[in-house]
Design an enzyme around this catalytic site. Structure first.
Site, PDB file in Angstrom:
ATOM      1  N   LYS A 265       6.618   5.801  15.531  1.00 40.15           N
ATOM      2  CA  LYS A 265       7.706   6.312  14.424  1.00 40.15           C
ATOM      3  C   LYS A 265       7.446   7.683  14.327  1.00 40.15           C
ATOM      4  CE  LYS A 265       8.372   1.554  12.749  1.00 40.15           C
ATOM      5  NZ  LYS A 265       8.348   0.572  12.014  1.00 40.15           N
TER       6      LYS A 265
ATOM      7  N   GLN B 163       5.287  -0.050   6.222  1.00 40.80           N
ATOM      8  CA  GLN B 163       5.208  -0.933   7.458  1.00 40.80           C
ATOM      9  C   GLN B 163       4.536  -2.454   7.041  1.00 40.80           C
ATOM     10  OE1 GLN B 163       5.822   0.012  10.098  1.00 40.80           O
ATOM     11  NE2 GLN B 163       5.259  -2.033  11.436  1.00 40.80           N
TER      12      GLN B 163
ATOM     13  N   ASP C 256      14.560   1.176   6.204  1.00 45.38           N
ATOM     14  CA  ASP C 256      14.617   0.178   6.613  1.00 45.38           C
ATOM     15  C   ASP C 256      15.652  -1.079   6.253  1.00 45.38           C
ATOM     16  OD1 ASP C 256      12.397  -0.435   8.570  1.00 45.38           O
ATOM     17  OD2 ASP C 256      10.786  -0.338   7.024  1.00 45.38           O
TER      18      ASP C 256
HETATM   19  N1  GUN Z   1       6.904  -4.674  10.914  1.00 46.06           N
HETATM   20  C1  GUN Z   1       7.561  -5.020  11.758  1.00 46.06           C
HETATM   21  N2  GUN Z   1       8.777  -4.578  12.151  1.00 46.06           N
HETATM   22  C2  GUN Z   1       9.092  -3.659  11.125  1.00 46.06           C
HETATM   23  C3  GUN Z   1      10.068  -2.819  10.696  1.00 46.06           C
HETATM   24  O1  GUN Z   1      10.976  -2.762  11.426  1.00 46.06           O
HETATM   25  N3  GUN Z   1       9.749  -2.307   9.376  1.00 46.06           N
HETATM   26  C4  GUN Z   1       8.665  -2.323   8.896  1.00 46.06           C
HETATM   27  N4  GUN Z   1       8.533  -1.496   7.766  1.00 46.06           N
HETATM   28  N5  GUN Z   1       7.800  -2.979   9.195  1.00 46.06           N
HETATM   29  C5  GUN Z   1       7.897  -3.837  10.294  1.00 46.06           C
END
Ligand code: GUN
Length: 293
Positions: free
Chosen positions: A52, A96, A119
């Site tokens: 990311k 995350q 998110d």
């Molecule tokens: N863990 C797995 N997928 C995601 C996501 O799209 N966002 C976040 N913050 N954690 C994740």
């Protein structure tokens, strides 16, 4: 059979975003700034967050990665979130998931300022999504919608079967596919661990979206001809012959299911890269909304 090439489409989207960022720079405007908090040392989560941050660099965003130890308390994490909420320089941020057991995930998600919740996990944003209001759509579902749209996959009147009811993928996906508009207007069945005779349901599906995390779960005999397959699974399966010691494997028995499918996402190179591209898109939207205010 046509491959839904998330790698290519995500590159297209990143190029589009990079062009917009360049325009912002040309006008002397502040560029979008995404922050990510990761708690603990889970290898897969570190890789995802790393991707990311790298994607931010690629499109010209600023980014900040905040690493906290696995022993971090909920209070300490909430304090960090408050700092990011109040930091005008940060346009959007994510925490995350999953988080260590001592931290209540829902409390954490509710502490994020909804205007920075790129998110789309805050109840306010999730509720807006369910009510067809303009908001941040969670990145993985948003990426799936974008793939269906860019490949012009018909969803109206189709039977979409979603496998898995996670808050991140299955639940929002089931809502989005039933909304008015395109992609949407599907008749949706949401299946989960208590669903009986799942093959009876999947063999009736025109579109299957699987987000289970069980490698090679969906077999050819579980689908009908011309089905559209969206595979959200990304499990690390040990493999000594691979230099990393594992291979990323989807929920779908790709070799056999792809022979029956009209469209199918590969793993890797399908939904995964789309998730990252749409997180960038949400961050760009967060920046634009701040500029308008
Ligand atoms: N863990 C797995 N997928 C995601 C996501 O799209 N966002 C976040 N913050 N954690 C994740």
């Amino acid at each position: 059979m046509q491959i839904l090439d998330g790698k290519k489409v995500s590159e297209d989207i990143k190029n589009e975003i990079a062009a917009e960022v360049q325009e912002m720079k040309n006008k002397g405007e502040k560029v979008p700034h995404l922050a990510a908090i990761i708690v603990g040392n889970d290898g897969a989560s570190l890789t995802y967050v790393g991707s990311k941050v790298k994607a931010c660099e690629r499109v010209g965003f600023e980014s900040t990665l905040i690493k906290m130890p696995s022993t971090t308390s909920e209070t300490e994490l909430l304090k960090k979130i408050k700092e990011l909420n109040e930091d005008d320089n940060i346009d959007g941020f994510i925490v995350q998931l999953p988080l260590p057991d001592q931290i209540d995930t829902q409390e954490v998600l509710m502490a994020i300022d909804p205007s920075k919740d790129v998110d789309g996990f805050h109840p306010e944003n999730f509720g807006k999504m369910a009510l067809d209001m303009s908001t941040f759509i969670p990145a993985t579902p948003f990426g799936i919608l974008e793939l269906l749209e860019r490949y012009n996959v018909e969803t109206k009147g189709k039977h979409t079967v979603v496998i898995g009811r996670s808050h991140i993928v299955g639940r929002p996906m089931s809502i989005l596919m039933g909304r008015k508009g395109f992609p949407g207007n599907s008749t949706v069945t949401l299946t989960h661990s208590h669903t009986k005779n799942i093959s009876q349901i999947t063999t009736q599906a025109d579109i299957i979206i699987t987000a289970l995390g069980v490698p090679n779960y969906l077999k050819a005999e579980m689908v009908k001809d011309d089905v559209v397959i969206i595979d959200v699974g990304i499990t690390r399966v040990p493999d000594e012959t691979n230099e990393r010691g594992y291979v990323i494997t989807g929920d779908v028995d790709f070799e056999n299911v792809s022979k029956k499918a009209s469209f199918i996402t590969p793993v890797p190179g399908g939904v995964g890269p789309m998730t990252i591209a749409m997180l960038l898109k949400n961050t760009l939207l967060a920046r634009e909304q701040k500029r308008i205010k």
